[in-house]
Design a protein around this motif. Structure first.
Motif, PDB file in Angstrom:
ATOM      1  N   GLU A 120       5.461 -12.117 -14.229  1.00 42.75           N
ATOM      2  CA  GLU A 120       6.039 -10.823 -14.623  1.00 42.75           C
ATOM      3  C   GLU A 120       4.951  -9.769 -14.754  1.00 42.75           C
ATOM      4  N   ALA A 121       3.797 -10.134 -15.321  1.00 44.29           N
ATOM      5  CA  ALA A 121       2.685  -9.191 -15.445  1.00 44.29           C
ATOM      6  C   ALA A 121       2.229  -8.705 -14.072  1.00 44.29           C
ATOM      7  N   ALA A 122       2.176  -9.603 -13.091  1.00 45.46           N
ATOM      8  CA  ALA A 122       1.770  -9.234 -11.741  1.00 45.46           C
ATOM      9  C   ALA A 122       2.778  -8.265 -11.111  1.00 45.46           C
ATOM     10  N   LYS A 123       4.056  -8.491 -11.358  1.00 44.99           N
ATOM     11  CA  LYS A 123       5.088  -7.601 -10.814  1.00 44.99           C
ATOM     12  C   LYS A 123       5.058  -6.235 -11.488  1.00 44.99           C
ATOM     13  N   LEU A 124       4.807  -6.201 -12.794  1.00 48.69           N
ATOM     14  CA  LEU A 124       4.689  -4.926 -13.502  1.00 48.69           C
ATOM     15  C   LEU A 124       3.470  -4.154 -13.017  1.00 48.69           C
ATOM     16  N   HIS A 125       2.377  -4.865 -12.740  1.00 50.80           N
ATOM     17  CA  HIS A 125       1.173  -4.249 -12.184  1.00 50.80           C
ATOM     18  C   HIS A 125       1.493  -3.538 -10.876  1.00 50.80           C
ATOM     19  N   GLU A 126       2.320  -4.147 -10.060  1.00 47.92           N
ATOM     20  CA  GLU A 126       2.734  -3.519  -8.804  1.00 47.92           C
ATOM     21  C   GLU A 126       3.458  -2.201  -9.069  1.00 47.92           C
ATOM     22  N   GLU A 127       4.229  -2.152 -10.149  1.00 47.50           N
ATOM     23  CA  GLU A 127       5.004  -0.948 -10.466  1.00 47.50           C
ATOM     24  C   GLU A 127       4.105   0.190 -10.932  1.00 47.50           C
ATOM     25  N   TYR A 128       3.309  -0.042 -11.980  1.00 45.94           N
ATOM     26  CA  TYR A 128       2.557   1.073 -12.569  1.00 45.94           C
ATOM     27  C   TYR A 128       1.214   1.330 -11.889  1.00 45.94           C
ATOM     28  N   PHE A 129       0.625   0.287 -11.287  1.00 45.26           N
ATOM     29  CA  PHE A 129      -0.701   0.454 -10.684  1.00 45.26           C
ATOM     30  C   PHE A 129      -0.611   0.894  -9.235  1.00 45.26           C
ATOM     31  N   VAL A 130       0.239   0.223  -8.469  1.00 41.78           N
ATOM     32  CA  VAL A 130       0.309   0.492  -7.032  1.00 41.78           C
ATOM     33  C   VAL A 130       1.330   1.584  -6.721  1.00 41.78           C
ATOM     34  N   LYS A 131       2.596   1.342  -7.029  1.00 45.22           N
ATOM     35  CA  LYS A 131       3.656   2.260  -6.620  1.00 45.22           C
ATOM     36  C   LYS A 131       3.548   3.626  -7.282  1.00 45.22           C
ATOM     37  N   SER A 132       3.098   3.661  -8.527  1.00 42.65           N
ATOM     38  CA  SER A 132       2.985   4.953  -9.223  1.00 42.65           C
ATOM     39  C   SER A 132       1.597   5.565  -9.121  1.00 42.65           C
ATOM     40  N   GLY A 133       0.691   4.917  -8.390  1.00 43.98           N
ATOM     41  CA  GLY A 133      -0.589   5.534  -8.060  1.00 43.98           C
ATOM     42  C   GLY A 133      -1.641   5.525  -9.150  1.00 43.98           C
ATOM     43  N   PHE A 134      -1.500   4.662 -10.167  1.00 44.70           N
ATOM     44  CA  PHE A 134      -2.536   4.611 -11.192  1.00 44.70           C
ATOM     45  C   PHE A 134      -3.872   4.158 -10.611  1.00 44.70           C
ATOM     46  N   TYR A 135      -3.843   3.510  -9.463  1.00 43.33           N
ATOM     47  CA  TYR A 135      -5.077   3.049  -8.824  1.00 43.33           C
ATOM     48  C   TYR A 135      -6.073   4.173  -8.626  1.00 43.33           C
ATOM     49  N   GLU A 275      -5.539   0.678   2.091  1.00 39.48           N
ATOM     50  CA  GLU A 275      -4.085   0.725   2.018  1.00 39.48           C
ATOM     51  C   GLU A 275      -3.522   1.938   1.297  1.00 39.48           C
ATOM     52  N   TRP A 276      -4.264   2.475   0.331  1.00 47.48           N
ATOM     53  CA  TRP A 276      -3.659   3.408  -0.613  1.00 47.48           C
ATOM     54  C   TRP A 276      -4.131   4.851  -0.449  1.00 47.48           C
ATOM     55  N   ASP A 277      -4.713   5.173   0.669  1.00 44.03           N
ATOM     56  CA  ASP A 277      -5.068   6.558   0.968  1.00 44.03           C
ATOM     57  C   ASP A 277      -5.963   7.176  -0.102  1.00 44.03           C
ATOM     58  N   ASN A 278      -6.989   6.437  -0.499  1.00 48.47           N
ATOM     59  CA  ASN A 278      -7.981   6.972  -1.442  1.00 48.47           C
ATOM     60  C   ASN A 278      -9.367   6.706  -0.866  1.00 48.47           C
ATOM     61  N   PRO A 279      -9.826   7.548   0.054  1.00 47.08           N
ATOM     62  CA  PRO A 279     -11.114   7.303   0.726  1.00 47.08           C
ATOM     63  C   PRO A 279     -12.311   7.332  -0.208  1.00 47.08           C
ATOM     64  N   ASP A 280     -12.124   7.852  -1.434  1.00 43.37           N
ATOM     65  CA  ASP A 280     -13.217   7.894  -2.398  1.00 43.37           C
ATOM     66  C   ASP A 280     -13.209   6.693  -3.340  1.00 43.37           C
ATOM     67  N   ALA A 281     -12.474   5.648  -2.975  1.00 46.93           N
ATOM     68  CA  ALA A 281     -12.345   4.497  -3.870  1.00 46.93           C
ATOM     69  C   ALA A 281     -13.679   3.800  -4.113  1.00 46.93           C
ATOM     70  N   LEU A 282     -14.583   3.833  -3.169  1.00 49.06           N
ATOM     71  CA  LEU A 282     -15.911   3.233  -3.339  1.00 49.06           C
ATOM     72  C   LEU A 282     -16.961   4.165  -2.747  1.00 49.06           C
ATOM     73  N   SER A 283     -18.032   4.376  -3.484  1.00 44.68           N
ATOM     74  CA  SER A 283     -19.139   5.150  -2.935  1.00 44.68           C
ATOM     75  C   SER A 283     -19.930   4.263  -1.982  1.00 44.68           C
TER      76      SER A 283
END
Length: 369
Positions: A120-135, A275-283
């Protein structure tokens, strides 16, 4: 108006005090999936007590929590001690605080076995971290400065190239890291392993992150970290990079940090670029691969690159590098059968922060502007 629950008050504390802030919904409110995650972590009994704590490093004594909660010191001490023993709060003697976001959102997955609540924690992570862009807040300070930076292996770098202090993994671990080091299970690959979605299952082990200083001590105390020497940490880093994992650390010059060794399908940092369209994710590092004249165009290196930065030049029949995609990790060079592909100096970024504390201060300020 209905009074907020203890879990909602904990979420609010995190939003107000944690550099990343709390994950948000589209309307700017704290994400409901994140509050549900907190309910997995803390029982109602615990939440009633823990809502009186602050976020790392603002420790609060058991006596202060007892006074704020109106509960007995014996009761409060038991609740705090049990939560600490399960990795759910940070402790220092009889002083406690709420864990930082990187620990809080991953805490179900520092354990290799699947326990109650992990799926359940892994599925919730998908909701708030991935789908809602907290990443994005996890990977990048609001103005676009990466939280992490790539750290290549010295053997990937051409011998005559200038290498500054702490720019490559061996020097960083030997001369710029804490004496206290621990290997801790990678929560990203553990999460996808538990979900049954790990794409790299046949290619990479779950493996470990290299924790340092207070973080290493915390995980060692809980029995989740394997203590290693600096030489052992270097050997482990080399082994994982040889397999094709990408090394990165915090974007800071000095202070206790960690080294992650990441794949392209599970990692919370590399997926920002892939995957997530954040080219600044790593320097990127200040190096880029360059083939020698005896490159035979076998494309072994291109097959190893997670970021699609290498391809065969049809005119020269040698490897060419797309510098916009390349992060300078050096993984490609280790696969070259001719040993002709090496990292060469390519200035494009600087270490953004003097210390992890300065990084946190910048995040806290910019994420609330």
């Amino acid at each position: 108006m209905e009074a907020p629950t203890a879990h909602a008050r904990i979420a609010q504390k995190i939003d107000e005090q944690e550099p990343h802030t709390a994950p948000k919904a589209a309307d700017g409110s704290i994400h409901e999936a994140f509050i549900r995650h907190l309910k997995l972590v803390y029982s109602p009994e615990e939440a009633e007590i823990l809502q009186h704590l602050n976020v790392l490093m603002a420790f609060t004594s058991a006596e202060e929590v007892a006074e704020a909660s109106g509960k007995s010191l014996e009761y409060v001490t038991r609740i705090l001690s049990e939560a600490h023993s399960r990795n759910n709060v940070m402790g220092l003697g009889d002083m406690y605080c709420l864990p930082p976001i990187p620990l809080l959102i991953n805490m179900h997955h520092f354990y290799p076995e699947t326990r109650d609540g992990d799926i359940e924690a892994a599925k919730l992570h998908e909701e708030y971290f991935v789908k809602s862009g907290f990443y994005k807040k996890y990977q990048t300070v609001k103005k676009g400065t990466p939280v992490g930076r790539v750290i290549p292996i010295d053997r990937a770098i051409e011998a005559d190239q200038q290498v500054l202090a702490g720019e490559e993994a061996h020097d960083y671990i030997l001369n710029h890291s804490s004496e206290q080091l621990a290997l801790v299970p990678c929560p990203c690959r553990t999460r996808t392993e538990k979900l049954g979605t790990r794409e790299c299952k046949d290619e990479f082990p779950i493996g470990a992150c290299i924790m340092q200083g207070a973080a290493a001590a915390h995980f060692e105390l809980l029995g989740l970290g394997k203590t290693v020497s600096k030489e052992q940490a270097i050997a482990y880093f080399d082994e994982m990079v040889e397999l094709g994992l990408v090394g990165h650390t915090l974007n800071a010059e000095v202070g206790d940090r960690l080294i992650c060794l990441c794949c392209g399908c599970c990692c919370s940092q590399t997926r920002g670029r892939l995957e997530w369209d954040n080219p600044d994710a790593l320097s990127p590092s200040n190096f880029a691969p360059q083939p020698g004249e005896d490159c035979v165009g076998c494309e072994t290196c291109a097959d190893r690159c997670l970021f699609g930065a290498l391809s065969l030049d049809d005119e020269t029949d040698q490897i060419r590098v797309d510098i916009e995609k390349c992060i300078g990790c050096g993984v490609c060079t280790l696969a070259c059968p001719q040993e002709t592909l090496k990292l060469h100096r390519h200035e494009r970024s600087s270490i953004a922060f003097e210390t992890p504390a300065k990084l946190d201060q910048s995040m806290a300020r910019e994420n609330r502007e």
